[in-house]
Write a protein that holds these residues in place. Structure first.
Motif, mmCIF file in Angstrom:
data_model
loop_
_atom_site.group_PDB
_atom_site.id
_atom_site.type_symbol
_atom_site.label_atom_id
_atom_site.label_comp_id
_atom_site.label_asym_id
_atom_site.label_seq_id
_atom_site.Cartn_x
_atom_site.Cartn_y
_atom_site.Cartn_z
ATOM 1 N N LYS A 157 40.905 31.980 34.855
ATOM 2 C CA LYS A 157 40.298 33.528 34.866
ATOM 3 C C LYS A 157 40.336 34.010 36.220
ATOM 4 O O LYS A 157 40.315 33.269 37.411
ATOM 5 N N VAL A 158 40.813 35.348 36.375
ATOM 6 C CA VAL A 158 40.511 35.906 37.622
ATOM 7 C C VAL A 158 39.905 37.109 37.659
ATOM 8 O O VAL A 158 39.911 38.029 36.504
ATOM 9 N N GLU A 159 38.980 37.354 38.373
ATOM 10 C CA GLU A 159 37.807 38.715 38.358
ATOM 11 C C GLU A 159 38.104 39.217 39.771
ATOM 12 O O GLU A 159 38.186 38.769 40.794
ATOM 13 N N ALA A 160 37.960 40.661 39.441
ATOM 14 C CA ALA A 160 37.808 41.511 40.613
ATOM 15 C C ALA A 160 36.524 42.530 40.666
ATOM 16 O O ALA A 160 36.313 43.154 39.588
ATOM 17 N N PHE A 161 35.844 42.406 41.697
ATOM 18 C CA PHE A 161 34.532 43.125 41.579
ATOM 19 C C PHE A 161 34.400 43.889 42.781
ATOM 20 O O PHE A 161 34.786 43.721 43.959
ATOM 21 N N ALA A 176 36.060 43.664 36.706
ATOM 22 C CA ALA A 176 36.903 43.305 35.613
ATOM 23 C C ALA A 176 37.354 41.918 35.463
ATOM 24 O O ALA A 176 37.463 41.279 36.476
ATOM 25 N N ARG A 177 37.793 41.181 34.469
ATOM 26 C CA ARG A 177 38.106 39.965 34.348
ATOM 27 C C ARG A 177 39.522 39.663 33.562
ATOM 28 O O ARG A 177 39.645 40.436 32.602
ATOM 29 N N LYS A 185 46.673 36.624 26.517
ATOM 30 C CA LYS A 185 45.632 37.030 27.823
ATOM 31 C C LYS A 185 44.617 37.860 27.371
ATOM 32 O O LYS A 185 44.932 38.830 26.335
ATOM 33 N N ARG A 186 43.656 37.867 27.751
ATOM 34 C CA ARG A 186 42.415 38.780 27.604
ATOM 35 C C ARG A 186 41.957 39.530 28.647
ATOM 36 O O ARG A 186 41.604 38.863 29.831
ATOM 37 N N ASN A 187 41.693 40.641 28.338
ATOM 38 C CA ASN A 187 40.970 41.629 29.655
ATOM 39 C C ASN A 187 39.506 42.020 29.287
ATOM 40 O O ASN A 187 39.348 42.072 28.054
ATOM 41 N N TRP A 188 38.970 42.227 30.197
ATOM 42 C CA TRP A 188 37.372 42.250 30.016
ATOM 43 C C TRP A 188 36.724 43.283 31.217
ATOM 44 O O TRP A 188 37.183 43.037 32.403
ATOM 45 N N GLY A 210 34.945 43.437 25.923
ATOM 46 C CA GLY A 210 36.571 43.761 25.698
ATOM 47 C C GLY A 210 36.752 44.295 24.547
ATOM 48 O O GLY A 210 36.115 44.684 23.834
ATOM 49 N N PRO A 211 38.108 44.499 24.644
ATOM 50 C CA PRO A 211 38.775 45.236 23.108
ATOM 51 C C PRO A 211 38.445 44.535 21.966
ATOM 52 O O PRO A 211 38.038 43.266 21.884
#
Length: 311
Positions: A157-161, A176-177, A185-188, A210-211
């Motif tokens: 996983k890659v996260e940006a805060f 987001a992650r 792939k999943r987006n959160w 997430g969606p």
């Protein structure tokens, strides 16, 4: 009178007076306060010693003997000296050394970067790192964590805060992650808090949405135990929980998986520290059933070796 006898008598008298004065001053047993008419100054004994001071009523805090620690701060010495963002850079009172200048700076830290070999003989590359840029109160923070197996499978996983300091010990994180690796792939969207508990136990807690109504919660806690100034033992706990099943990624609802790793690192320098360790991982509930259906084990033990570094 014989002058020789007079001189000897005067010398003897002077020696007697000097010895008496020295004895009285050292023993402190003689109380002259009740003897009126005695002028110690005239007797050549010098000024009387100052009376002993009674400190019981003195306010030492007002004498600036040292600032008291902030309210709620951990005991002095419970936090190690700063050696990178992994230890959050606080002093023994929990005050960040850059809180006053608010200067922009940056750092790259990999807490784990190495290989692991499980009991099935499979090797994998593991990493856990972060990059931040900004001030001590507001930062761009990027985290990445995962593993890539020698057989080709991977998970990460890659996260940006945006990370904002809400106290000397805690940061609020909004961002987001993105899940990467094998499977879709999943987006959160993500919100979390990261900081140091008493005795410098580092804690990360992040909630995700997430969606399609997906939700998740990730927990991580670790502690650095200084065996010597260079040898450090680090136990680390991780757990993941999900709100609904995701069969395509092999994730079940509820407590999905948990892991415990024990690492021992040696700091060649503060920035470079090789480590060895062992990890234990366990899948739970529907996640364990997905793993069994795919021919994978529900639990796994691995030995690991790598390096921790920052710059």
């Amino acid at each position: 009178m014989n002058p020789r006898h007079t001189l000897l008598g005067a010398c003897a008298l002077a020696m007697l007076l000097a010895g008496s004065a020295a004895w009285a001053q050292s023993a402190g047993a003689m109380d002259h306060s009740g003897m009126p008419g005695m002028d110690h100054g005239a007797m050549g004994h010098g000024p009387a010693p100052a009376p002993a001071m009674d400190h019981s009523g003195m306010d030492h805090g007002a004498m600036n003997h040292g600032a008291a620690p902030p309210a709620g701060a951990p005991p002095v010495g419970s936090l190690p000296a700063s050696d990178g963002e992994g230890e959050r850079g606080y002093d023994s009172y929990g005050i960040h050394p850059h809180m006053m200048d608010n200067a922009r700076t940056w750092q790259v830290l990999f807490d784990k970067f190495g290989v692991a070999r499980n009991r099935d003989g499979q090797n994998s590359l593991e990493w856990d790192g972060r990059f931040w840029f900004g001030t001590p109160t507001d930062r761009l923070l990027i985290k990445t964590e995962g593993e890539r197996e020698s057989g080709g499978g991977s998970d990460g996983k890659v996260e940006a805060f945006w990370s904002h300091a809400v106290s000397p010990f805690w940061d609020l994180q909004l961002g987001a992650r993105r899940d990467v690796g094998t499977g879709p792939k999943r987006n959160w969207a993500a919100i979390g808090i990261e900081g140091a508990l008493p005795y410098n136990i580092e804690l990360e807690t992040t909630a995700y949405a997430g969606p399609s109504g997906r939700t998740a919660l990730a927990l991580k806690a670790e502690y650095d135990l200084l065996l010597t100034q260079r040898l450090i033992f680090t136990p680390e706990l991780e757990a993941s929980l999900y709100g609904k099943n995701d069969p395509e990624r092999g994730i079940g609802s509820g407590l999905s998986q948990g892991s415990l790793s024990l690492r021992l690192r040696y700091e060649v320098t503060r920035e470079f520290a090789p480590y060895i360790g062992v990890s234990f991982e366990r899948k739970f509930g529907q996640t364990a059933r997905y793993a069994a259906d795919a021919g994978a084990s529900r639990s796994q033990t691995a030995v690991m070796a790598g390096v921790r570094y920052w710059f």
